[in-house]
Design a protein around this motif. Structure first.
Motif, PDB file in Angstrom:
ATOM      1  N   ALA A  88     -18.709  25.413 -23.536  1.00  0.00           N
ATOM      2  CA  ALA A  88     -19.755  23.539 -24.136  1.00  0.00           C
ATOM      3  C   ALA A  88     -19.774  22.606 -23.130  1.00  0.00           C
ATOM      4  CB  ALA A  88     -19.504  23.596 -25.323  1.00  0.00           C
ATOM      5  N   ARG A  89     -18.637  22.555 -22.363  1.00  0.00           N
ATOM      6  CA  ARG A  89     -18.349  20.934 -21.708  1.00  0.00           C
ATOM      7  C   ARG A  89     -18.382  21.696 -20.490  1.00  0.00           C
ATOM      8  NH1 ARG A  89     -12.952  18.567 -24.390  1.00  0.00           N
ATOM      9  NH2 ARG A  89     -12.849  20.911 -24.583  1.00  0.00           N
ATOM     10  N   PRO A  90     -19.455  20.773 -19.348  1.00  0.00           N
ATOM     11  CA  PRO A  90     -18.929  21.058 -18.679  1.00  0.00           C
ATOM     12  C   PRO A  90     -18.259  20.418 -17.571  1.00  0.00           C
ATOM     13  CG  PRO A  90     -21.217  19.600 -18.380  1.00  0.00           C
ATOM     14  CD  PRO A  90     -20.413  20.012 -20.666  1.00  0.00           C
ATOM     15  N   ASP A  91     -17.002  20.596 -17.538  1.00  0.00           N
ATOM     16  CA  ASP A  91     -16.139  20.374 -17.141  1.00  0.00           C
ATOM     17  C   ASP A  91     -14.551  21.018 -16.167  1.00  0.00           C
ATOM     18  OD1 ASP A  91     -14.758  20.669 -18.499  1.00  0.00           O
ATOM     19  OD2 ASP A  91     -13.922  18.638 -19.763  1.00  0.00           O
ATOM     20  N   LEU A  92     -15.218  22.153 -15.873  1.00  0.00           N
ATOM     21  CA  LEU A  92     -14.056  22.707 -15.842  1.00  0.00           C
ATOM     22  C   LEU A  92     -14.409  22.829 -14.301  1.00  0.00           C
ATOM     23  CD1 LEU A  92     -12.323  25.605 -16.256  1.00  0.00           C
ATOM     24  CD2 LEU A  92     -14.358  27.120 -15.817  1.00  0.00           C
ATOM     25  N   PHE A  93     -12.651  22.608 -13.105  1.00  0.00           N
ATOM     26  CA  PHE A  93     -13.660  22.824 -11.996  1.00  0.00           C
ATOM     27  C   PHE A  93     -12.455  23.745 -11.441  1.00  0.00           C
ATOM     28  CE2 PHE A  93     -10.345  20.815  -8.255  1.00  0.00           C
ATOM     29  CZ  PHE A  93     -11.482  20.050  -7.998  1.00  0.00           C
ATOM     30  N   ALA A  94     -13.385  24.818 -10.406  1.00  0.00           N
ATOM     31  CA  ALA A  94     -13.473  25.869 -10.121  1.00  0.00           C
ATOM     32  C   ALA A  94     -12.619  25.786  -9.133  1.00  0.00           C
ATOM     33  CB  ALA A  94     -15.035  25.750  -9.546  1.00  0.00           C
ATOM     34  N   PRO A  95     -12.252  25.039  -8.100  1.00  0.00           N
ATOM     35  CA  PRO A  95     -11.655  25.236  -7.254  1.00  0.00           C
ATOM     36  C   PRO A  95      -9.821  24.988  -8.153  1.00  0.00           C
ATOM     37  CG  PRO A  95     -12.595  23.273  -6.203  1.00  0.00           C
ATOM     38  CD  PRO A  95     -13.037  23.219  -8.141  1.00  0.00           C
ATOM     39  N   ALA A  96      -9.611  24.096  -8.979  1.00  0.00           N
ATOM     40  CA  ALA A  96      -7.865  24.278  -9.361  1.00  0.00           C
ATOM     41  C   ALA A  96      -8.386  25.622 -10.156  1.00  0.00           C
ATOM     42  CB  ALA A  96      -8.061  23.653 -10.832  1.00  0.00           C
ATOM     43  N   LEU A  97      -9.651  26.609 -10.351  1.00  0.00           N
ATOM     44  CA  LEU A  97      -9.293  28.486 -10.595  1.00  0.00           C
ATOM     45  C   LEU A  97      -8.853  28.570  -9.433  1.00  0.00           C
ATOM     46  CD1 LEU A  97     -12.022  28.717 -13.534  1.00  0.00           C
ATOM     47  CD2 LEU A  97      -9.717  28.386 -13.550  1.00  0.00           C
ATOM     48  N   GLN A  99      -6.676  27.866  -7.297  1.00  0.00           N
ATOM     49  CA  GLN A  99      -5.618  27.761  -7.218  1.00  0.00           C
ATOM     50  C   GLN A  99      -5.058  28.781  -7.498  1.00  0.00           C
ATOM     51  OE1 GLN A  99      -5.224  23.970  -7.560  1.00  0.00           O
ATOM     52  NE2 GLN A  99      -5.767  23.492  -5.325  1.00  0.00           N
ATOM     53  N   VAL A 100      -5.114  29.839  -8.938  1.00  0.00           N
ATOM     54  CA  VAL A 100      -4.795  30.401  -9.441  1.00  0.00           C
ATOM     55  C   VAL A 100      -4.908  31.848  -9.622  1.00  0.00           C
ATOM     56  CG1 VAL A 100      -3.745  28.689 -11.222  1.00  0.00           C
ATOM     57  CG2 VAL A 100      -5.987  29.956 -12.213  1.00  0.00           C
ATOM     58  N   GLY A 101      -5.662  31.793  -7.863  1.00  0.00           N
ATOM     59  CA  GLY A 101      -6.286  33.245  -8.213  1.00  0.00           C
ATOM     60  C   GLY A 101      -7.938  33.701  -8.160  1.00  0.00           C
ATOM     61  N   LEU A 102      -8.658  33.097  -9.092  1.00  0.00           N
ATOM     62  CA  LEU A 102      -9.375  33.072  -9.862  1.00  0.00           C
ATOM     63  C   LEU A 102     -10.905  33.047  -9.316  1.00  0.00           C
ATOM     64  CD1 LEU A 102     -11.000  34.698 -11.734  1.00  0.00           C
ATOM     65  CD2 LEU A 102     -11.090  32.754 -13.464  1.00  0.00           C
ATOM     66  N   HIS A 103     -11.590  33.401  -7.787  1.00  0.00           N
ATOM     67  CA  HIS A 103     -12.496  32.408  -7.465  1.00  0.00           C
ATOM     68  C   HIS A 103     -13.757  32.707  -7.282  1.00  0.00           C
ATOM     69  CE1 HIS A 103      -9.089  32.536  -3.996  1.00  0.00           C
ATOM     70  NE2 HIS A 103      -8.641  33.304  -4.310  1.00  0.00           N
ATOM     71  N   PRO A 104     -14.265  31.694  -6.854  1.00  0.00           N
ATOM     72  CA  PRO A 104     -15.950  31.180  -8.330  1.00  0.00           C
ATOM     73  C   PRO A 104     -16.723  32.313  -7.724  1.00  0.00           C
ATOM     74  CG  PRO A 104     -14.891  29.823  -6.217  1.00  0.00           C
ATOM     75  CD  PRO A 104     -14.038  30.434  -5.951  1.00  0.00           C
ATOM     76  N   ASP A 105     -16.239  33.550  -6.725  1.00  0.00           N
ATOM     77  CA  ASP A 105     -17.023  34.923  -6.697  1.00  0.00           C
ATOM     78  C   ASP A 105     -16.977  35.919  -7.581  1.00  0.00           C
ATOM     79  OD1 ASP A 105     -14.861  36.325  -6.137  1.00  0.00           O
ATOM     80  OD2 ASP A 105     -16.134  36.522  -3.521  1.00  0.00           O
ATOM     81  N   ARG A 106     -16.050  35.614  -8.431  1.00  0.00           N
ATOM     82  CA  ARG A 106     -15.861  36.478  -9.138  1.00  0.00           C
ATOM     83  C   ARG A 106     -16.373  36.016 -10.671  1.00  0.00           C
ATOM     84  NH1 ARG A 106      -9.734  38.243 -10.105  1.00  0.00           N
ATOM     85  NH2 ARG A 106     -11.223  39.564 -11.984  1.00  0.00           N
ATOM     86  N   VAL A 107     -16.597  34.815 -11.109  1.00  0.00           N
ATOM     87  CA  VAL A 107     -16.994  34.312 -12.076  1.00  0.00           C
ATOM     88  C   VAL A 107     -18.508  33.881 -12.490  1.00  0.00           C
ATOM     89  CG1 VAL A 107     -15.740  32.398 -13.571  1.00  0.00           C
ATOM     90  CG2 VAL A 107     -14.665  33.263 -12.194  1.00  0.00           C
ATOM     91  N   GLU A 223       7.175  28.857 -13.274  1.00  0.00           N
ATOM     92  CA  GLU A 223       6.771  28.656 -12.832  1.00  0.00           C
ATOM     93  C   GLU A 223       4.519  28.859 -12.901  1.00  0.00           C
ATOM     94  OE1 GLU A 223       8.342  29.030  -8.679  1.00  0.00           O
ATOM     95  OE2 GLU A 223      10.571  27.900  -9.476  1.00  0.00           O
ATOM     96  N   ALA A 224       3.780  27.267 -12.484  1.00  0.00           N
ATOM     97  CA  ALA A 224       2.641  27.633 -12.584  1.00  0.00           C
ATOM     98  C   ALA A 224       2.188  28.958 -10.975  1.00  0.00           C
ATOM     99  CB  ALA A 224       1.803  26.470 -12.346  1.00  0.00           C
ATOM    100  N   CYS A 225       1.221  29.217 -11.801  1.00  0.00           N
ATOM    101  CA  CYS A 225       0.885  30.266 -11.193  1.00  0.00           C
ATOM    102  C   CYS A 225       0.516  29.924  -9.969  1.00  0.00           C
ATOM    103  CB  CYS A 225      -0.452  30.818 -12.182  1.00  0.00           C
ATOM    104  SG  CYS A 225      -0.831  31.768 -13.678  1.00  0.00           S
ATOM    105  N   ASP A 226       0.538  31.001  -8.678  1.00  0.00           N
ATOM    106  CA  ASP A 226      -0.243  31.253  -7.089  1.00  0.00           C
ATOM    107  C   ASP A 226      -1.402  31.234  -7.256  1.00  0.00           C
ATOM    108  OD1 ASP A 226       0.241  34.097  -7.288  1.00  0.00           O
ATOM    109  OD2 ASP A 226       1.910  33.944  -6.617  1.00  0.00           O
ATOM    110  N   GLY A 227      -1.582  31.855  -5.986  1.00  0.00           N
ATOM    111  CA  GLY A 227      -3.237  32.333  -5.448  1.00  0.00           C
ATOM    112  C   GLY A 227      -2.872  33.666  -5.632  1.00  0.00           C
ATOM    113  N   GLN A 228      -2.376  34.251  -6.184  1.00  0.00           N
ATOM    114  CA  GLN A 228      -2.716  35.378  -7.255  1.00  0.00           C
ATOM    115  C   GLN A 228      -2.458  35.398  -8.677  1.00  0.00           C
ATOM    116  OE1 GLN A 228      -0.304  35.324  -3.757  1.00  0.00           O
ATOM    117  NE2 GLN A 228      -2.695  35.251  -2.605  1.00  0.00           N
TER     118      GLN A 228
END
Length: 251
Positions: A88-97, A99-107, A223-228
């Motif tokens: 509901a809030r348009p504050d999701l930062f796609a580049p951050a996703l 970085q944890v492996g969830l690329h924009p073309d999948r979302v 340790e936080a998620c890597d690129g995969q």
């Protein structure tokens, strides 16, 4: 004689029931983390598909809330197929996703004007099936709504990830209310991994398993998620210098 004549019927019914139960068991799969310390804790060795799972920040602040969203994003990244993200809030930062492996073309982003519409969209996406995961950001999750989401996930076999994001401190108490989620997690930000030279190391999280069906609660320093979308036990914890690496508790 009548009892003997009924035996074949009863036997046939039992065979049919066992066949159906076997089919149901085979259809229940899990998504492993790939971290043995976590997977050995979870029933079946991973997060169950066909179920919903909850994630919240360790505090009411935006930093912990963002960590919970990235934790869920890393899980979604390790699934196959498109991911529907309802908010509901348009504050999701796609580049951050990314970085944890969830690329924009999948979302596929579904933006709603009210939180109740977010949960309605989440339910529809879960019922649709054929998706890698469905993520929804919500403040409140009433038991009745969570049960509807759980049933929708069970029907399609899709994994549902509910990110609880608070706007104010008073809302954080809602996380203590019961829901139908198969597991509940709390994610807090820790100081980043130390480096031998000045600089910022890999981000670290305290991941607390607050509740899990047919399993035990515990917490892990990761340790936080890597690129995969992959996690790993913090090096400090792995060498035994941090006693909270895996701490079982009840609650």
């Amino acid at each position: 004689m009548a009892q003997a004549g009924a035996n074949p019927i009863i036997s046939d019914l039992r065979d049919r029931i066992q066949h159906l139960e076997g089919a149901m068991t085979r259809s229940k799969t899990v998504l492993p983390f790939g971290v043995c310390e976590i997977d050995e804790l979870l029933p079946g060795g991973g997060l169950a598909y066909g179920a919903i799972h909850e994630f919240a920040g360790g505090g009411a602040g935006a930093v912990d809330g963002a960590a919970a969203a990235m934790f869920a994003g890393g899980i979604a990244a390790r699934t196959k197929g498109k991911v529907v993200w309802c908010l509901a809030r348009p504050d999701l930062f796609a580049p951050a996703l990314a970085q944890v492996g969830l690329h924009p073309d999948r979302v596929i982003y579904v933006e709603a004007i009210h939180e109740e519409y977010v949960l309605e969209a989440c339910e529809e996406a879960l019922r649709f099936g054929g998706l890698g995961a469905v993520v929804a950001e919500t403040v409140r999750l009433p038991m009745v709504v969570s049960r509807r989401l759980q049933l929708a996930a069970e029907g399609s076999g899709t994994i549902g990830l509910l990110v609880r994001r608070w706007r104010r401190q008073t809302e954080a108490g809602d996380f203590g209310h019961p829901t139908a989620a198969a597991s509940r997690w709390r994610i807090s930000v820790l100081p980043s991994e130390p480096l031998p030279v000045p600089g910022i190391g890999r981000a670290r999280w305290l991941a607390e398993v607050i509740r899990i069906k047919a399993g035990e609660s515990a917490d892990f320093i990761l340790e936080a998620c890597d690129g995969q979308g992959r996690l790993r036990i913090s090096s400090d914890a792995a060498d035994g210098s941090d006693k909270t690496r895996r701490s079982f508790h009840t609650g």
